[in-house]
Design a protein around this motif. Structure first.
Motif, PDB file in Angstrom:
ATOM      1  N   ASN B 134       0.883  -1.091   0.235  1.00  0.00           N
ATOM      2  CA  ASN B 134       0.013   0.088  -0.077  1.00  0.00           C
ATOM      3  C   ASN B 134       0.885   1.229  -0.011  1.00  0.00           C
ATOM      4  O   ASN B 134       0.522   2.214  -0.602  1.00  0.00           O
ATOM      5  CB  ASN B 134      -0.654  -0.003   1.226  1.00  0.00           C
ATOM      6  N   SER B 138       0.966   1.952  -4.441  1.00  0.00           N
ATOM      7  CA  SER B 138      -0.541   2.236  -4.511  1.00  0.00           C
ATOM      8  C   SER B 138      -0.763   3.155  -5.645  1.00  0.00           C
ATOM      9  O   SER B 138      -0.079   4.019  -5.912  1.00  0.00           O
ATOM     10  CB  SER B 138      -1.128   2.534  -3.210  1.00  0.00           C
ATOM     11  N   GLY B 160      -8.095   0.047  -5.747  1.00  0.00           N
ATOM     12  CA  GLY B 160      -7.139   1.206  -5.348  1.00  0.00           C
ATOM     13  C   GLY B 160      -6.945   2.312  -6.777  1.00  0.00           C
ATOM     14  O   GLY B 160      -6.241   3.452  -6.695  1.00  0.00           O
ATOM     15  N   ARG B 174      -2.279  -2.922  -6.467  1.00  0.00           N
ATOM     16  CA  ARG B 174      -2.550  -3.345  -5.294  1.00  0.00           C
ATOM     17  C   ARG B 174      -3.479  -4.788  -5.612  1.00  0.00           C
ATOM     18  O   ARG B 174      -3.540  -5.884  -4.747  1.00  0.00           O
ATOM     19  CB  ARG B 174      -3.648  -2.657  -4.580  1.00  0.00           C
TER      20      ARG B 174
END
Lengths: 307, 252
Positions: B134, B138, B160, B174
């Protein structure tokens, strides 16, 4: 090959065991194979196992080839040696094992077994009690304790132990069988009958249990027991295909005892044919296998008014 | 159709491949860690005498049920009473006992500990890797799958990225992480052997199954089935069979 041996029946395996034994004894090799098979079948052939196993263990290169399997071999040879009263060999084997596996229960069991072989009952008991402290459910150890009591001739103690054991492991039919045999030897036939009932329940297709149950009932006597005994002799005949001489004799004896008790008022008319058939089968069997004694049997059956 | 997006080859070299490699490595690592943390199975304390006895009792009662026809009626009745007689029968399980057994199973500290270890070894690395993905990767497209998909897959593949104009066959980084997380199971079973600890779904099943066994229940079931069987002594029939057998033998 593993698949082939798995499908082979027990009889074939036994034949193979004997063949391998022959081969190994005459220096044809296959000693390890023989020993493995003997271990798997739990065959009790201590003399050849001791001879062949010891030869393997004394051969350093053969032993190193076995790698981790050698410890099983040590165990097997130790037990065989105790069977043959070669306690020195057993002691050496167990010594090696206890050095390799300190604190192992399996080795402790062997050590206790050695005490037993020597006849040191007190030491053996102590050793087993020690094992039971940590593993209270070790079935083998419980059974050894029973065996010690039996070896000392203390049958009532053996019965005590067996009853205690069966209270916990009540599905162990070997123990029930042992108990039944002890009860018979103590002439406690009612208790023995109960044990044989239990055995019949566990393995209803084994004719030997039916036969033993019938014999206990016959020994107990009384009309009802005799009638039941006759039925169980009949089931033995059925299960063995009429090959069991003991069961044939049993049917004859039961029916003659019943007719003596009922004194003519024969209620069970329908089964009257069984004993005459059994008598006939007996005569035929004697004619085939022991013709010199046929006259004897014929005379006896005549006495019982069966033929 | 939207314009073709050009994906930088650097994305392949620095996101797509590293992410997959890291996922595989983490899976392998997790396997060994859980193996280490698992308490040795045989070292558990000796079995409960009651459990041993109950197991044996069930076998014995089952023997009685299946071959009752081979023993005389008197012997059968005595045994049936012995097993099923109201309060004193061996198969009788007091109500509170049954509940206690259930409670004991849950409160067994060893079992709870084991479960916690297993869960821990599952959750901690997952949270860490998710946070890592993340944080670094991301919000951009990392790959394109070579076939078109319907809009429904947008949530799965473009987690995402909140753009409805991007074609669904593009995969966000993601989502690539999630695909790896759930899709590498087959690969693990190849690398680590069939019984790898990473197979979460089957583990859940086992946990459920293990809980289901209840000795008190099997005792009760055995009691019920013993209660309803009728004793039908087979031995009188045996006499006739024996006669037939002997007749056949004599004819030979």
């Amino acid at each position: 090959m593993a698949a082939a041996t798995a499908t082979a029946t027990a009889a074939e395996e036994e034949a193979r065991l004997l063949r391998l034994e022959e081969q190994a004894e005459h220096g044809g090799g296959g000693a390890w194979e023989y020993l493995s098979l003997a271990r798997r079948l739990r065959a009790r052939r201590p003399a050849p196992v001791l001879r062949l196993g010891l030869a393997l263990l004394n051969d350093a290169s053969a032993r190193s080839r076995l790698a981790a399997e050698q410890w099983t071999l040590y165990e097997q040879v130790a037990v065989a040696a105790m069977d043959c009263q070669r306690l020195d060999v057993a002691k050496d084997c167990i010594g090696v094992l206890s050095k390799q596996f300190p604190g192992s229960v399996r080795v402790a069991r062997l050590e206790a077994l050695l005490f037993e072989a020597k006849g040191d009952w007190a030491d053996a008991e102590r050793a087993y009690a020690l094992i039971l402290e940590t593993n209270p459910f070790d079935q083998i150890v419980h059974k050894r304790k029973i065996a010690i009591a039996k070896a000392q001739g203390d049958m009532s103690l053996a019965v005590d132990y067996l009853n205690k054991y069966l209270e916990l492991f009540m599905a162990d039919h070997d123990a029930w069988r042992e108990l039944a045999e002890i009860y018979v030897s103590l002439q406690m036939y009612k208790q023995a009958a109960f044990c044989y009932e239990e055995l019949i329940l566990a393995q209803p297709t084994i004719p030997l249990y039916h036969l033993a149950y019938a014999e206990v009932l016959y020994t107990l006597g009384g009309l009802e027991n005799l009638q039941t005994a006759k039925k169980y002799y009949a089931s033995t005949i059925q299960l063995t295909g009429g090959k069991n001489t003991r069961a044939l004799f049993g049917v004859c004896l039961c029916s003659s005892a019943i007719s003596q008790l009922t004194k003519g008022r024969n209620k069970e008319e329908d089964s009257s044919e069984l004993q005459s058939l059994a008598a006939e089968a007996l005569l035929k069997a004697y004619k085939q296998h022991a013709s010199s004694k046929e006259a004897l049997v014929a005379g006896m059956l005549k006495n019982m008014k069966l033929s | 159709m939207a314009e073709e997006l050009v994906l930088d080859t650097a994305i392949r070299d620095w996101v797509l491949i590293p992410l997959s490699v890291v996922m595989v490595l983490i899976g392998v690592l997790r396997y060994f860690v859980s193996k280490l943390m698992r308490s040795p199975p045989s070292a558990s304390p000796s079995p409960d005498p009651k459990a041993v006895k109950e197991g044996q009792l069930v076998i014995r009662a089952r023997n009685l049920r299946t071959s009752s026809q081979f023993i005389p009626a008197k012997a059968f009745k005595a045994r049936k009473l012995y097993y099923t007689d109201g309060e004193r029968g061996l198969l009788h399980v007091p109500k509170e006992d049954a509940q206690k057994a259930q409670a004991a199973m849950f409160s067994d500290p060893n079992m709870a500990m084991d479960m916690m270890k297993k869960n821990l070894s599952m959750i901690v690395p997952q949270t860490l890797t998710f946070a890592w993905v993340n944080f670094f990767f991301s919000g951009f497209v990392a790959a394109k799958i070579p076939f078109p998909l319907t809009q429904r897959f947008r949530g799965m593949l473009q987690n995402g990225i909140d753009l409805s104009t991007v074609d669904v066959s593009y995969v966000s980084s993601r989502s690539w992480y999630f695909l790896n997380l759930f899709g590498l199971r087959g690969l693990f079973s190849l690398i680590l052997g069939e019984e790898n600890a990473t197979d979460d779904a089957t583990k859940m099943m086992q946990m459920g199954g293990g809980m289901g066994f209840n000795p008190a229940m099997s005792l009760g079931a055995e009691k019920d089935s013993l209660d309803i069987i009728q004793h039908d002594w087979a031995l009188p029939k045996m006499e006739h069979h024996a006669e037939e057998v002997l007749r056949k033998l004599l004819k030979k």
